[in-house]
Design a protein around this motif. Structure first.
Motif, PDB file in Angstrom:
ATOM      1  N   VAL A  90     -52.586 112.369 -69.419  1.00 34.48           N
ATOM      2  CA  VAL A  90     -54.005 112.236 -69.084  1.00 34.48           C
ATOM      3  C   VAL A  90     -54.735 113.465 -69.614  1.00 34.48           C
ATOM      4  O   VAL A  90     -54.474 114.585 -69.186  1.00 34.48           O
ATOM      5  CB  VAL A  90     -54.199 112.102 -67.559  1.00 34.48           C
ATOM      6  N   VAL A  91     -55.647 113.242 -70.584  1.00 34.50           N
ATOM      7  CA  VAL A  91     -56.389 114.342 -71.210  1.00 34.50           C
ATOM      8  C   VAL A  91     -57.900 114.200 -71.017  1.00 34.50           C
ATOM      9  O   VAL A  91     -58.672 114.887 -71.652  1.00 34.50           O
ATOM     10  CB  VAL A  91     -56.063 114.440 -72.717  1.00 34.50           C
ATOM     11  N   GLY A  92     -58.315 113.287 -70.138  1.00 38.11           N
ATOM     12  CA  GLY A  92     -59.738 113.134 -69.857  1.00 38.11           C
ATOM     13  C   GLY A  92     -60.430 112.110 -70.715  1.00 38.11           C
ATOM     14  O   GLY A  92     -61.648 112.135 -70.861  1.00 38.11           O
ATOM     15  N   GLY A  93     -59.685 111.177 -71.300  1.00 39.03           N
ATOM     16  CA  GLY A  93     -60.273 110.200 -72.198  1.00 39.03           C
ATOM     17  C   GLY A  93     -60.522 108.839 -71.590  1.00 39.03           C
ATOM     18  O   GLY A  93     -60.898 107.913 -72.283  1.00 39.03           O
ATOM     19  N   ASP A  94     -60.324 108.701 -70.275  1.00 32.03           N
ATOM     20  CA  ASP A  94     -60.524 107.414 -69.616  1.00 32.03           C
ATOM     21  C   ASP A  94     -61.246 107.648 -68.301  1.00 32.03           C
ATOM     22  O   ASP A  94     -60.829 108.479 -67.486  1.00 32.03           O
ATOM     23  CB  ASP A  94     -59.172 106.741 -69.358  1.00 32.03           C
ATOM     24  N   ILE A  95     -62.324 106.932 -68.079  1.00 30.63           N
ATOM     25  CA  ILE A  95     -63.131 107.113 -66.878  1.00 30.63           C
ATOM     26  C   ILE A  95     -62.350 106.794 -65.603  1.00 30.63           C
ATOM     27  O   ILE A  95     -62.658 107.283 -64.531  1.00 30.63           O
ATOM     28  CB  ILE A  95     -64.415 106.265 -66.986  1.00 30.63           C
ATOM     29  N   TYR A  96     -61.304 105.991 -65.705  1.00 30.67           N
ATOM     30  CA  TYR A  96     -60.518 105.590 -64.538  1.00 30.67           C
ATOM     31  C   TYR A  96     -59.347 106.519 -64.236  1.00 30.67           C
ATOM     32  O   TYR A  96     -58.627 106.296 -63.272  1.00 30.67           O
ATOM     33  CB  TYR A  96     -60.011 104.154 -64.708  1.00 30.67           C
TER      34      TYR A  96
END
Length: 160
Positions: A90-96
């Protein structure tokens, strides 16, 4: 943070008077619009409440438009870069996918699985009558990991 910078202008000289140009840049840092708790994401149904791009993205839009009434022709260039979350990264590329409490990690912009979409195209619109317009668009699309493709669109619009 997220921001959009842009400019729209024209040159008031004889030949160039019929042209206008637009240049916009949007940057959305990792984890923008996400929340510590997945249930609290900044969305309505499945649409983000902010900008339509995913977090950890940037977008460039350049357009030159010429108008000689009743005809309008424009050339555009659009590029979107995105750092997507990988399966277990998880690198902050998905709002969920939230940046959970206690995570002191910093994530560089566009980290993760890099994706790029480039669109170059030509659009035309002919105003047949006031409020009635025929339009068409041809766009060449290059997308990371996909074959290059062409997209065409023709439409008839009637404004009442």
């Amino acid at each position: 943070s997220a921001y959009t910078l842009g400019a729209h202008g024209l040159i008031p000289q004889s030949f160039w008077r019929s042209f206008d140009a637009t240049l916009e840049y949007t940057k959305i840092r990792p984890f923008v619009y996400s929340h510590f708790f997945t249930v609290n994401t900044y969305t309505h149904w499945t649409s983000p409440l902010g900008y339509t791009l995913e977090p950890n993205s940037e977008f460039l839009n350049a357009r030159l438009r010429g108008t000689v009434y009743p005809l309008q022709i424009s050339v555009h260039f659009l590029r979107q870069n995105h750092g997507a979350d990988a399966a277990n990264d998880v690198v902050g590329g998905d709002i969920y996918h939230p940046n959970f409490e206690g995570n002191d990690s910093t994530f560089p912009f566009l980290a993760g699985e890099f994706r790029r979409v480039t669109r170059i195209g030509l659009e035309a619109q002919w105003d047949i009558l006031p409020g009635l317009a025929l339009s068409g668009r041809v766009t060449r699309i290059e997308e990371s990991g996909e074959e290059e493709r062409m997209e065409t669109c023709v439409g008839l619009g009637w404004n009442l």
